[in-house]
Design an enzyme around this catalytic site. Structure first.
Site, PDB file in Angstrom:
ATOM      1  N   LEU A 125     -48.395 -18.673 -32.282  1.00  0.00           N
ATOM      2  CA  LEU A 125     -48.849 -18.037 -31.043  1.00  0.00           C
ATOM      3  C   LEU A 125     -50.048 -17.138 -31.323  1.00  0.00           C
ATOM      4  O   LEU A 125     -49.980 -16.232 -32.151  1.00  0.00           O
ATOM      5  CB  LEU A 125     -47.723 -17.209 -30.423  1.00  0.00           C
ATOM      6  CG  LEU A 125     -46.427 -17.957 -30.108  1.00  0.00           C
ATOM      7  CD1 LEU A 125     -45.479 -17.045 -29.323  1.00  0.00           C
ATOM      8  CD2 LEU A 125     -46.700 -19.241 -29.323  1.00  0.00           C
ATOM      9  N   GLY A 166     -52.473 -14.058 -27.281  1.00  0.00           N
ATOM     10  CA  GLY A 166     -52.557 -12.658 -26.870  1.00  0.00           C
ATOM     11  C   GLY A 166     -54.017 -12.217 -26.901  1.00  0.00           C
ATOM     12  O   GLY A 166     -54.785 -12.657 -27.754  1.00  0.00           O
ATOM     13  N   ARG A 214     -56.347  -4.231 -27.900  1.00  0.00           N
ATOM     14  CA  ARG A 214     -56.385  -2.985 -28.684  1.00  0.00           C
ATOM     15  C   ARG A 214     -57.253  -3.093 -29.943  1.00  0.00           C
ATOM     16  O   ARG A 214     -57.549  -2.084 -30.575  1.00  0.00           O
ATOM     17  CB  ARG A 214     -54.960  -2.564 -29.071  1.00  0.00           C
ATOM     18  CG  ARG A 214     -54.292  -1.778 -27.960  1.00  0.00           C
ATOM     19  CD  ARG A 214     -52.845  -1.471 -28.281  1.00  0.00           C
ATOM     20  NE  ARG A 214     -51.992  -2.637 -28.113  1.00  0.00           N
ATOM     21  CZ  ARG A 214     -50.718  -2.699 -28.499  1.00  0.00           C
ATOM     22  NH1 ARG A 214     -50.169  -1.677 -29.121  1.00  0.00           N
ATOM     23  NH2 ARG A 214     -50.014  -3.784 -28.282  1.00  0.00           N
ATOM     24  N   LYS A 267     -58.423 -11.913 -32.081  1.00  0.00           N
ATOM     25  CA  LYS A 267     -57.698 -11.080 -33.054  1.00  0.00           C
ATOM     26  C   LYS A 267     -57.337 -11.832 -34.331  1.00  0.00           C
ATOM     27  O   LYS A 267     -57.499 -11.303 -35.434  1.00  0.00           O
ATOM     28  CB  LYS A 267     -56.438 -10.523 -32.396  1.00  0.00           C
ATOM     29  CG  LYS A 267     -55.596  -9.694 -33.324  1.00  0.00           C
ATOM     30  CD  LYS A 267     -54.632  -8.786 -32.598  1.00  0.00           C
ATOM     31  CE  LYS A 267     -53.457  -9.495 -31.997  1.00  0.00           C
ATOM     32  NZ  LYS A 267     -52.467  -8.551 -31.433  1.00  0.00           N
ATOM     33  N   GLY A 274     -46.371 -14.508 -21.141  1.00  0.00           N
ATOM     34  CA  GLY A 274     -45.234 -14.167 -21.991  1.00  0.00           C
ATOM     35  C   GLY A 274     -45.039 -15.153 -23.131  1.00  0.00           C
ATOM     36  O   GLY A 274     -45.593 -16.256 -23.124  1.00  0.00           O
ATOM     37  N   ASN A 294     -51.858  -5.011 -34.108  1.00  0.00           N
ATOM     38  CA  ASN A 294     -52.284  -4.790 -32.719  1.00  0.00           C
ATOM     39  C   ASN A 294     -53.664  -4.147 -32.670  1.00  0.00           C
ATOM     40  O   ASN A 294     -54.498  -4.513 -31.876  1.00  0.00           O
ATOM     41  CB  ASN A 294     -51.263  -3.924 -31.986  1.00  0.00           C
ATOM     42  CG  ASN A 294     -49.925  -4.632 -31.852  1.00  0.00           C
ATOM     43  OD1 ASN A 294     -49.857  -5.763 -31.371  1.00  0.00           O
ATOM     44  ND2 ASN A 294     -48.862  -4.004 -32.318  1.00  0.00           N
ATOM     45  N   LYS A 350     -77.748 -14.332 -58.266  1.00  0.00           N
ATOM     46  CA  LYS A 350     -77.445 -15.145 -57.082  1.00  0.00           C
ATOM     47  C   LYS A 350     -77.863 -16.577 -57.334  1.00  0.00           C
ATOM     48  O   LYS A 350     -78.985 -16.811 -57.806  1.00  0.00           O
ATOM     49  CB  LYS A 350     -78.200 -14.603 -55.862  1.00  0.00           C
ATOM     50  CG  LYS A 350     -77.836 -15.308 -54.578  1.00  0.00           C
ATOM     51  CD  LYS A 350     -79.012 -15.576 -53.655  1.00  0.00           C
ATOM     52  CE  LYS A 350     -79.944 -16.653 -54.166  1.00  0.00           C
ATOM     53  NZ  LYS A 350     -80.914 -17.136 -53.164  1.00  0.00           N
ATOM     54  N   TYR A 385     -88.775 -15.680 -53.722  1.00  0.00           N
ATOM     55  CA  TYR A 385     -89.041 -15.822 -52.288  1.00  0.00           C
ATOM     56  C   TYR A 385     -90.463 -15.372 -51.995  1.00  0.00           C
ATOM     57  O   TYR A 385     -90.849 -14.250 -52.331  1.00  0.00           O
ATOM     58  CB  TYR A 385     -88.027 -14.961 -51.530  1.00  0.00           C
ATOM     59  CG  TYR A 385     -88.087 -15.068 -50.024  1.00  0.00           C
ATOM     60  CD1 TYR A 385     -88.007 -16.305 -49.390  1.00  0.00           C
ATOM     61  CD2 TYR A 385     -88.196 -13.929 -49.237  1.00  0.00           C
ATOM     62  CE1 TYR A 385     -88.044 -16.395 -48.009  1.00  0.00           C
ATOM     63  CE2 TYR A 385     -88.227 -14.011 -47.852  1.00  0.00           C
ATOM     64  CZ  TYR A 385     -88.152 -15.256 -47.239  1.00  0.00           C
ATOM     65  OH  TYR A 385     -88.178 -15.345 -45.877  1.00  0.00           O
TER      66      TYR A 385
END
Ligand code: UD1
Ligand code: CA
Length: 419
Positions: free
Chosen positions: A11, A14, A18, A25, A79, A230, A337, A373
């Site tokens: 799930l 939601g 918050r 989220k 719900g 949350n 790098k 570069y």
């Protein structure tokens, strides 16, 4: 009931208001990996046949992340029961046990998932198994109402609970396992006549009991596993627990962490044997470290591979594509790098080496910079085996320095140097 298949419903619909975030989220990261990714990895370990991710409209980023697993869209957040029902079509034709997880509860272990599925297959043939725990502060968790023999009779949501029910310490962690053949039929009978006006997943327990089915509880010893995120404070709390697990696992596997609390791992950091990690070392995603490597204090390592026997830092920065060979020394204030540093080479002080190869045994003097570069394009620098690059040299790429060549201090090398 062995040989049954397992599916999972995660799930994630939601809205996560918050978090105060533009990003869904479940894509917020813990140990460098989206929360939902942690669950994906553990479900893969557990070995589930199918997984469906329930999202809300407009969460295509989540869909892209979990692909090729299907997403089901819950059109409105009515719900948890309504959310699970949204996955029904995506699970059409599936028969077996269904694990129901929350995408914002990323610390749940594979062992607990396995215990839930196993409980679902017990002799007593429970229609639904619920994960329970006893938090120090039961707060507003749903309460598990159990009978004389520990059997689960119902779950009552905090807002709907009587004072007596609110004194129950055993709480609903939210995670469930249920027989697919019964789950959706039970959910069809759930209404929203309650304090929140929502379709509660938790109502299927009382409904199942009313139909003569049994339901069971698996009780968690350590409630840390079911901390839900949350807001940002919980995200940080979950990160701290995830880091604690990663540090402990690294030490169990044979690494020395001088000051474990200050080392930050990525979910996928791979360490060899007898690795020593000093204080305040940070690992980003995609790092592998060979045996007998020492990483000194305050190094930041991201997307790099380090072979056996190398010495990194203090204050080294290894960025994506850094491939450090055996017995290499990378010293303080050195950034590497997208470069291959071959066996025994040394880049000890104050250098930038990018888009390069540094041959075996080469010595790169203090302050050497590969100028990779030109404002438009990136170019490659190739330094031969055993070459000696004097301090404060600028290597203007594309450029090649041959094997064994010597470049004097303060040079600007814009043309190839012969071996
Ligand atoms: C739920 C449980 C409660 C339990 C608690 C544990 C119900 C009715 N209550 O309460 O018993 O103690 O979790 O944390 O199940 N979600 C959707 N769509 C929705 C609603 C929720 O996808 O319409 C998802 C959320 O993203 C979240 C999860 O389901 O991942 C739980 O939802 P949330 O609203 O946090 O449930 P609680 O009220 O905390
Ligand atoms: Ca919650």
């Amino acid at each position: 009931m062995t040989g049954r298949q397992t599916a999972a419903i995660v799930l994630a619909a939601g809205l996560g208001t918050r978090m105060k975030s533009a990003r869904p989220k479940v894509l917020h990261k813990v140990a460098g990996h989206p929360m939902v990714g942690h669950l994906m990895d553990r479900l893969a370990k557990l070995g589930v046949e199918r997984t469906v991710y329930v999202v809300s409209p407009g969460m295509s980023e989540v869909g892209a992340f979990v692909a090729p697993a299907p997403t089901a869209i819950q059109d409105q957040p009515l719900g948890t029961g309504h959310a699970v029902l949204a996955a029904r079509d995506a699970l059409a034709g599936f028969s077996g046990d269904v694990l129901i997880l929350y995408g914002d509860t990323p610390l749940l272990t594979t062992a607990t998932m396995a215990a839930m599925v196993e409980a679902c297959r017990a002799e007593t043939d429970p229609a639904v198994v619920v994960l329970g725990f006893r938090p120090d502060d039961p707060g507003e968790y749903g309460r598990l109402v159990t009978g004389a023999h520990g059997e689960l009779k119902s779950i009552v949501e905090y807002k709907d609970a009587s004072d007596a029910e609110r004194t129950i310490r055993l709480c609903n962690a939210g995670i469930m396992a249920a027989q697919s053949e019964k789950l959706f039929a039970l959910l069809d009978q759930v209404d929203n006549d309650n304090a929140k006006g929502e379709y509660y997943l938790t109502d299927i327990i009382a409904i199942a009991r009313g139909q003569g089915e049994s339901c069971a509880v698996v009780e968690l010893r350590n409630g840390d596993e079911v901390i839900g995120v949350n807001g940002r404070a919980e995200l940080a709390a979950v990160e701290a627990i995830a880091q604690g697990r990663l540090r402990a696992a690294a030490m169990v596997a044979g690494a020395t962490l001088t000051d474990p609390e200050t080392v930050w791992f990525s979910h996928d950091t791979v360490l060899g044997q007898d690795v020593v990690i000093g204080p305040n070392v940070v690992f980003g995603p995609g790092v592998t470290v060979g045996d007998d490597v020492e990483i000194r204090a305050f190094s930041h390592i991201d997307g790099a591979a380090i072979e056996d026997g190398s010495l990194i830092g203090p204050f080294a920065r290894l960025r994506p594509g850094a491939r450090i060979g055996r017995d290499v020394h990378i010293g303080n204030f050195v950034e590497i790098k997208e470069a291959l540093i071959e066996t025994g080479a040394k880049v000890n002080h104050l250098s930038y080496v990018g888009d390069s190869r540094v041959g075996a045994g080469a010595n790169i003097g203090a302050g050497t910079i590969t100028c990779n570069y030109d404002g438009f394009f990136k170019s490659h620098t190739d330094i031969g085996a055993g070459a000696f690059i004097g301090s404060n040299t600028a290597l203007v790429a594309p450029v090649k320095v041959g094997d064994g060549a010597i470049v004097g201090a303060g040079s600007v090398v814009a043309k190839d140097v012969a071996a």
